[in-house]
Write a protein that holds these residues in place. Structure first.
Motif, short mmCIF file in Angstrom:
data_model
loop_
_atom_site.label_atom_id
_atom_site.label_comp_id
_atom_site.label_asym_id
_atom_site.label_seq_id
_atom_site.Cartn_x
_atom_site.Cartn_y
_atom_site.Cartn_z
N GLU A 28 40.40 15.33 5.42
CA GLU A 28 41.73 14.82 5.08
C GLU A 28 41.59 13.53 4.31
O GLU A 28 40.68 12.74 4.55
N THR B 44 41.99 14.72 12.56
CA THR B 44 42.56 13.39 12.38
C THR B 44 43.51 13.06 13.53
O THR B 44 43.50 11.93 14.06
N VAL C 12 48.13 8.99 6.17
CA VAL C 12 47.15 9.57 7.09
C VAL C 12 47.38 9.08 8.52
O VAL C 12 47.28 9.86 9.48
N ARG D 187 47.64 15.36 8.87
CA ARG D 187 47.81 16.79 8.65
C ARG D 187 46.75 17.63 9.36
O ARG D 187 46.99 18.78 9.69
N HIS D 188 45.57 17.05 9.56
CA HIS D 188 44.45 17.82 10.11
C HIS D 188 44.34 17.58 11.61
O HIS D 188 44.54 16.46 12.09
#
Length: 287
Positions: free
Chosen positions: A243, A259, A250, A255-256
């Protein structure tokens, strides 16, 4: 009216790969397998920006940093300096690269020569990268020590073991600045320091960025550092960048899944308090 072509990044990795040999077993004639530490990772660092490279231990972030520094050759892909492939630089361009791309390591005890005084350590890159010697090198080294908050009269003749961890890290920053760099790669530069010293050093590095238009690559697992200093964030897992985006995007809307797990596992200090502490440290430097 459209402008001219955008300037290339100061430093760039394009889909770099790093493989390390691993013995498959302990037999004498065992086949040597290859293990991937970094897989098709790309990063760009532009003048004056701070990029944070985030991930757990073993994620490949330090290996990627070493490739950007030219300390480790990639197994595939390309490292570029001002748009030119690092592996193809002529001697003059390679000297410019060594001057403009500097590093601050986490372990200052190991990176500073124990037999060299603080003044000598800071003067060395002046001599080798800028061809400044003698009294002029000493004068400039004194100025750099003063810039990072170390009185030259008190510290120039001390050895590394006579300094605290925070003081050694300031020497590491002064030594990196001695070459008049365009970008500094900082590998966990404040992770071993207590909270108050960490805030002071982050404030110093932020102020130096403003004064000198420095670019930084911060290699870190400390999301407080990311929130306080970074413009962009890249998250690494298992050697891959999973990401990337602006720090706000972030950290506030990851989004991941990886993360999100990092954020959940690492409490981030209150952003208002973190920003206030950083602003106070920066104001102290300017005063």
């Amino acid at each position: 009216m459209s402008g001219g072509p955008a300037a290339p990044p100061l430093l760039e990795a394009r889909e770099v790969i790093k493989l390390f040999p691993v013995r498959a077993c302990q037999r004498l004639f065992a086949r040597t397998a290859m293990q991937s530490a970094v897989t098709e990772a790309s990063v760009t660092i532009h003048p004056g920006e701070t990029v944070a490279l985030v991930g757990e231990s073993g994620s490949g972030k330090s290996t990627l940093g070493r490739m950007l520094l030219g300390l480790t050759a990639p197994s595939g892909g390309t490292i570029l300096y001002r748009g030119r492939a690092l592996a193809k630089l002529d001697e003059a361009a390679r000297r410019a690269f060594r001057r403009e791309v500097q590093v601050v390591f986490q372990d200052t005890g190991a990176s500073l020569n124990p037999r060299r005084t603080v003044g000598q350590s800071v003067a060395l890159p002046l001599q080798h990268n800028l061809d400044v010697w003698g009294e002029e090198a000493r004068r400039r080294a004194d100025g750099l020590l003063d810039l990072v908050g170390l009185s030259p009269a008190r510290f120039r003749d001390r050895l590394p073991h006579e300094l605290s961890g925070g003081q050694r890290q300031r020497v590491g920053i002064a030594r990196a600045l001695a070459s008049d760099p365009a970008v500094i790669i900082a590998d966990e530069p404040v992770s071993a320091l207590d909270v108050s010293v960490r805030a002071q050093l982050l404030g110093l590095m932020h102020a130096l960025r403003q004064q000198r238009q420095l670019a930084y690559l911060f290699i870190t697992h400390d999301l407080g550092v990311v929130r306080a200093l970074a413009d962009r964030v890249m998250v690494m897992q298992g050697g891959r960048v999973v990401e990337q985006g602006t720090a706000d995007a972030v950290l506030e809307d990851p989004r991941h899944d990886y993360t999100r797990r990092l954020l959940a596992a690492t409490p981030v200090p209150d952003p208002g308090r973190q920003a206030a502490r950083l602003a106070q440290a920066v104001a102290g430097r300017r005063g």
